[in-house]
Write a protein that holds these residues in place. Structure first.
Motif, PDB file in Angstrom:
ATOM      1  N   LEU B  74       7.881   8.523  15.373  1.00  0.00           N
ATOM      2  CA  LEU B  74       7.650   7.618  14.252  1.00  0.00           C
ATOM      3  C   LEU B  74       6.216   7.774  13.790  1.00  0.00           C
ATOM      4  O   LEU B  74       5.291   7.906  14.601  1.00  0.00           O
ATOM      5  CB  LEU B  74       7.907   6.171  14.661  1.00  0.00           C
ATOM      6  N   PHE B  75       6.043   7.743  12.476  1.00  0.00           N
ATOM      7  CA  PHE B  75       4.724   7.890  11.859  1.00  0.00           C
ATOM      8  C   PHE B  75       4.480   6.652  11.021  1.00  0.00           C
ATOM      9  O   PHE B  75       5.279   6.338  10.129  1.00  0.00           O
ATOM     10  CB  PHE B  75       4.732   9.156  10.995  1.00  0.00           C
ATOM     11  N   HIS B  76       3.418   5.925  11.342  1.00  0.00           N
ATOM     12  CA  HIS B  76       3.123   4.682  10.651  1.00  0.00           C
ATOM     13  C   HIS B  76       1.817   4.803   9.879  1.00  0.00           C
ATOM     14  O   HIS B  76       0.834   5.366  10.400  1.00  0.00           O
ATOM     15  CB  HIS B  76       2.961   3.527  11.654  1.00  0.00           C
ATOM     16  N   ILE B  77       1.807   4.264   8.680  1.00  0.00           N
ATOM     17  CA  ILE B  77       0.564   4.103   7.915  1.00  0.00           C
ATOM     18  C   ILE B  77       0.409   2.608   7.681  1.00  0.00           C
ATOM     19  O   ILE B  77       1.234   1.992   6.985  1.00  0.00           O
ATOM     20  CB  ILE B  77       0.607   4.827   6.560  1.00  0.00           C
ATOM     21  N   THR B  78      -0.613   2.020   8.268  1.00  0.00           N
ATOM     22  CA  THR B  78      -0.835   0.585   8.077  1.00  0.00           C
ATOM     23  C   THR B  78      -1.726   0.357   6.868  1.00  0.00           C
ATOM     24  O   THR B  78      -2.473   1.258   6.454  1.00  0.00           O
ATOM     25  CB  THR B  78      -1.481  -0.041   9.313  1.00  0.00           C
ATOM     26  N   ALA B  79      -1.627  -0.840   6.306  1.00  0.00           N
ATOM     27  CA  ALA B  79      -2.413  -1.209   5.129  1.00  0.00           C
ATOM     28  C   ALA B  79      -2.370  -0.096   4.088  1.00  0.00           C
ATOM     29  O   ALA B  79      -3.403   0.418   3.643  1.00  0.00           O
ATOM     30  CB  ALA B  79      -3.861  -1.510   5.533  1.00  0.00           C
ATOM     31  N   SER B  80      -1.173   0.287   3.725  1.00  0.00           N
ATOM     32  CA  SER B  80      -0.996   1.462   2.865  1.00  0.00           C
ATOM     33  C   SER B  80      -1.663   1.271   1.499  1.00  0.00           C
ATOM     34  O   SER B  80      -1.781   0.154   0.986  1.00  0.00           O
ATOM     35  CB  SER B  80       0.491   1.757   2.679  1.00  0.00           C
ATOM     36  N   GLN B  81      -2.081   2.406   0.943  1.00  0.00           N
ATOM     37  CA  GLN B  81      -2.784   2.418  -0.344  1.00  0.00           C
ATOM     38  C   GLN B  81      -2.082   3.413  -1.268  1.00  0.00           C
ATOM     39  O   GLN B  81      -1.457   4.370  -0.780  1.00  0.00           O
ATOM     40  CB  GLN B  81      -4.229   2.856  -0.134  1.00  0.00           C
ATOM     41  N   PRO B  82      -2.197   3.235  -2.568  1.00  0.00           N
ATOM     42  CA  PRO B  82      -1.598   4.213  -3.493  1.00  0.00           C
ATOM     43  C   PRO B  82      -2.027   5.649  -3.187  1.00  0.00           C
ATOM     44  O   PRO B  82      -1.246   6.586  -3.372  1.00  0.00           O
ATOM     45  CB  PRO B  82      -2.077   3.744  -4.866  1.00  0.00           C
ATOM     46  N   ALA B  83      -3.247   5.827  -2.682  1.00  0.00           N
ATOM     47  CA  ALA B  83      -3.734   7.176  -2.347  1.00  0.00           C
ATOM     48  C   ALA B  83      -2.977   7.797  -1.177  1.00  0.00           C
ATOM     49  O   ALA B  83      -3.089   9.007  -0.940  1.00  0.00           O
ATOM     50  CB  ALA B  83      -5.222   7.122  -2.016  1.00  0.00           C
ATOM     51  N   ASP B  84      -2.206   6.995  -0.464  1.00  0.00           N
ATOM     52  CA  ASP B  84      -1.382   7.528   0.631  1.00  0.00           C
ATOM     53  C   ASP B  84      -0.092   8.162   0.113  1.00  0.00           C
ATOM     54  O   ASP B  84       0.663   8.770   0.877  1.00  0.00           O
ATOM     55  CB  ASP B  84      -1.013   6.415   1.622  1.00  0.00           C
TER      56      ASP B  84
END
Lengths: 118, 112
Positions: B74-84
């Protein structure tokens, strides 16, 4: 930061013509690769190169394809007689270590050469 | 032959939320898994590597887990941003040889 560079960024060619795509891998890397990505599809392995010879190739890498490291810096992919289905983005990559070894074989990719065969 | 599946072709989430992407593999268990980011028309860029004896790895807002029982990462991105917003690729080394196997990728869109 060291990077893999590829030329040309875009090449348009007629079916049946020969194409050479060029790459300059990161200087201290020992393993070199070509990958292909057809638009909208996944990244596919073509060939790996180590110690001045092909170490592995996929089914895609048929007799129309060849690779060469003509000097200490360049790594080239040649397509002898292009077909329509060769149209894709071709990525060169290099790594310091072998993927199958105990150290990670993180791949450093170039920005790609987009090949369009008409 | 080894195959990698990534759970969805596309994932849309709201800015600030956590994005979770799934990578499943079949057959043999790789010694490690890698995650790459790919922006449109550009080459993949390495993000993180996790080894089979590691349960979790973090890098800034990124977190990767590796469950060898489930054959899943699993790959998590927390506090995601449009740049992600990008396509995220899972990859692993071959059982032998040098042929890295890439998954089809998940296209993440972070909406403002």
């Amino acid at each position: 930061e060291p990077e893999v560079t590829q030329t040309p960024s875009h090449q348009v060619t007629q079916m049946g013509q020969e194409v050479i795509l060029r790459c300059v891998p990161i200087s201290n890397h020992l393993y070199f690769y070509w990958y292909r990505q057809i638009l909208g599809q996944k990244v596919e392995f073509l060939v790996s190169f180590y110690n001045n010879e092909i170490s592995e190739k996929s089914e895609i890498f048929d007799d129309q394809f060849s690779v060469e490291r003509p000097d200490g810096s360049n790594f080239t992919l040649k397509i002898r007689s292009t077909k329509l289905e060769d149209s894709a983005m071709y990525f060169c990559a290099s790594s310091e270590f072998s993927p199958g070894g105990s150290l990670s074989g993180e791949l450093f990719f170039g920005e790609g050469s987009r090949l369009t065969v008409l | 032959s080894q195959k990698i599946e990534q759970n969805s072709e596309a994932l849309n989430i709201q800015e600030g939320k956590t994005a979770t992407l799934t990578c499943n593999y079949t057959n043999y268990s790789p010694a490690y898994l890698q995650w790459y980011r790919q922006d449109p028309g550009r080459g993949p860029v390495f993000l993180l590597l996790i080894r089979e004896n590691e349960k979790e790895k973090r890098k800034e807002r990124l977190k990767v887990t590796f469950d060898t029982t489930l054959k899943q990462s699993l790959f998590h991105i927390t506090a995601s941003q449009p740049a992600d917003s990008a396509t995220y690729l899972c990859a692993h080394p071959p059982d032998y040889g040098q042929n890295f196997v890439f998954g089809p990728g998940t296209r993440l869109s972070v909406l403002p």
